[in-house]
Design an enzyme around this catalytic site. Structure first.
Site, PDB file in Angstrom:
ATOM      1  N   MET A 135      34.879   0.533  41.301  1.00  0.00           N
ATOM      2  CA  MET A 135      34.070   1.035  40.193  1.00  0.00           C
ATOM      3  C   MET A 135      34.524   0.498  38.827  1.00  0.00           C
ATOM      4  O   MET A 135      34.422   1.191  37.811  1.00  0.00           O
ATOM      5  CB  MET A 135      34.066   2.571  40.197  1.00  0.00           C
ATOM      6  CG  MET A 135      33.557   3.180  41.496  1.00  0.00           C
ATOM      7  SD  MET A 135      31.943   2.538  42.019  1.00  0.00           S
ATOM      8  CE  MET A 135      30.873   3.513  40.976  1.00  0.00           C
ATOM      9  N   ARG A 136      35.014  -0.726  38.815  1.00  0.00           N
ATOM     10  CA  ARG A 136      35.413  -1.342  37.544  1.00  0.00           C
ATOM     11  C   ARG A 136      34.718  -2.685  37.406  1.00  0.00           C
ATOM     12  O   ARG A 136      34.657  -3.444  38.379  1.00  0.00           O
ATOM     13  CB  ARG A 136      36.927  -1.598  37.516  1.00  0.00           C
ATOM     14  CG  ARG A 136      37.764  -0.358  37.633  1.00  0.00           C
ATOM     15  CD  ARG A 136      37.797   0.398  36.336  1.00  0.00           C
ATOM     16  NE  ARG A 136      38.556   1.636  36.469  1.00  0.00           N
ATOM     17  CZ  ARG A 136      38.714   2.499  35.478  1.00  0.00           C
ATOM     18  NH1 ARG A 136      38.192   2.267  34.290  1.00  0.00           N
ATOM     19  NH2 ARG A 136      39.389   3.602  35.663  1.00  0.00           N
ATOM     20  N   ASN A 157      30.373  -8.367  45.872  1.00  0.00           N
ATOM     21  CA  ASN A 157      30.254  -6.941  45.544  1.00  0.00           C
ATOM     22  C   ASN A 157      29.074  -6.359  46.301  1.00  0.00           C
ATOM     23  O   ASN A 157      28.113  -7.071  46.589  1.00  0.00           O
ATOM     24  CB  ASN A 157      30.024  -6.783  44.037  1.00  0.00           C
ATOM     25  CG  ASN A 157      29.917  -5.339  43.616  1.00  0.00           C
ATOM     26  OD1 ASN A 157      30.675  -4.482  44.105  1.00  0.00           O
ATOM     27  ND2 ASN A 157      28.986  -5.030  42.740  1.00  0.00           N
ATOM     28  N   HIS A 159      26.195  -3.342  45.931  1.00  0.00           N
ATOM     29  CA  HIS A 159      25.628  -2.442  44.926  1.00  0.00           C
ATOM     30  C   HIS A 159      24.552  -1.570  45.572  1.00  0.00           C
ATOM     31  O   HIS A 159      23.718  -2.083  46.325  1.00  0.00           O
ATOM     32  CB  HIS A 159      25.035  -3.249  43.764  1.00  0.00           C
ATOM     33  CG  HIS A 159      24.487  -2.371  42.699  1.00  0.00           C
ATOM     34  ND1 HIS A 159      25.294  -1.654  41.839  1.00  0.00           N
ATOM     35  CD2 HIS A 159      23.218  -2.016  42.395  1.00  0.00           C
ATOM     36  CE1 HIS A 159      24.549  -0.924  41.043  1.00  0.00           C
ATOM     37  NE2 HIS A 159      23.286  -1.122  41.363  1.00  0.00           N
TER      38      HIS A 159
HETATM   39  C1  GRF Z   1      28.791   2.578  47.810  1.00  0.00           C
HETATM   40  O1  GRF Z   1      27.512   3.165  47.710  1.00  0.00           O
HETATM   41  C2  GRF Z   1      28.837   1.283  47.057  1.00  0.00           C
HETATM   42  O2  GRF Z   1      27.644   0.546  47.109  1.00  0.00           O
HETATM   43  C3  GRF Z   1      29.062   1.766  45.654  1.00  0.00           C
HETATM   44  O3  GRF Z   1      29.970   2.837  45.783  1.00  0.00           O
HETATM   45  C4  GRF Z   1      29.846   3.408  47.074  1.00  0.00           C
HETATM   46  C5  GRF Z   1      31.207   3.318  47.670  1.00  0.00           C
HETATM   47  O4  GRF Z   1      31.307   3.786  48.940  1.00  0.00           O
HETATM   48  N1  GRF Z   1      29.477   0.713  44.774  1.00  0.00           N
HETATM   49  P1  GRF Z   1      32.606   3.524  49.811  1.00  0.00           P
HETATM   50  O5  GRF Z   1      33.828   3.695  48.932  1.00  0.00           O
HETATM   51  O6  GRF Z   1      32.513   2.157  50.415  1.00  0.00           O
HETATM   52  O7  GRF Z   1      32.561   4.610  50.844  1.00  0.00           O
END
Ligand code: GRF
Length: 268
Positions: A135-136, A157, A159
């Site tokens: 998340m960065r 990545n 998304h």
């Molecule tokens: C997923 O929906 C991903 O697309 C988003 O954050 C969520 C993370 O899920 N960026 P995880 O940590 O893989 O369970």
């Protein structure tokens, strides 16, 4: 069968996408091996997923770097090879109208955190870096040190939306609130913008009348766990090629587009 690729992973949360990639490596679907799991927070529950299997793990605590900078900027010292103006000119996360002090604070704190990430990652050479719920936003400082050949991107990545719609932190929420009839997920290479790099793969689900934000998240995640390993597999097979194409509009203007071409499988 080709060589086994070394995959590094960065996570922030539960790591279910990481788990899907680990499972695909273990089952032989991906000819790859996870060589490290890094996180921007010690609270990432997914860290255990790797350590349970003996995969090296590390944390670079972005939160504490950002807090230190807010308290006293002088205590947060950028790395030796840091060039503020160069990074500001390359980044596309902020517009020209953004507050210069905010941009500066962002670039300095991220470069400090990213230099620490690079230091950790140095111990585990890798071919591909997957952001699995990381998340960065990564700044050009980090990206250009990983993508040493700008024509061969190697940071991916996932998304939770059909990009370019709904970049940012809440793809499922934004899709739901907008009243979309379909939603989806996207795997892309990372560039200097927010969720803006060349698209490798997408999957879509229908949004029905009685869907809730939780039900669409569940539909989307199920697709993510299929899509991410598929894209990593294509990378491992050497089948992803980023190409720049141009075409002409009726008025003669030349438009450019960047496409990730999926090369035919060597078996055929
Ligand atoms: C997923 O929906 C991903 O697309 C988003 O954050 C969520 C993370 O899920 N960026 P995880 O940590 O893989 O369970």
């Amino acid at each position: 069968m080709g060589r086994t690729i070394r995959i590094g992973a960065l996570i922030s949360g539960t790591g279910t996408n990481l788990q899907a990639i680990i499972d695909s490596c273990e089952s032989g679907k991906i000819n790859g091996k996870i060589v490290f799991v890094g996180s921007d927070t010690p609270n990432a529950r997914g860290l255990e997923k790797g350590t349970r299997l003996g995969i090296p793990a590390f944390v670079v605590n972005y939160g504490s770097i950002i807090r230190d900078f807010k308290k006293n900027p002088a205590t947060v010292v950028p790395p030796d090879d840091f060039d503020l103006n160069d990074l500001i000119s390359k980044q596309t996360l902020f517009t020209a109208h953004a507050d210069p002090e905010t941009v500066k604070a962002f670039i300095i704190t991220r470069a400090v955190a990213e230099a620490k990430l690079i230091d950790e990652m140095r111990h585990y050479p890798f071919d591909l870096l997957v952001l699995a719920g990381y998340m960065r936003n990564l700044s050009p400082y980090f990206i250009e040190r990983v993508n040493t050949d700008p024509d061969i991107p190697r940071i991916m990545n996932i998304h939770p939306a059909l990009l370019p719609a709904f970049p940012g932190v809440d793809g499922y929420g934004d899709t739901f609130r907008y009243g979309c009839k379909i939603g989806g997920c996207t795997v892309h290479f990372v560039d200097y913008g927010e969720d803006s790099g060349p698209i490798i793969g997408q999957k879509a689900y229908e949004i029905l009348e009685d869907d809730t934000i939780d039900s669409i998240r569940a539909k989307g995640l199920k697709l993510e766990w299929a899509l991410y390993p598929e894209c990593v597999k294509l990378f491992a097979q050497g089948r992803l090629k980023t190409v720049h194409r141009s075409y002409e509009l009726k008025d003669g203007r030349k438009m450019r587009r960047t496409v990730v071409k999926i090369l035919p499988s060597p078996e055929y």
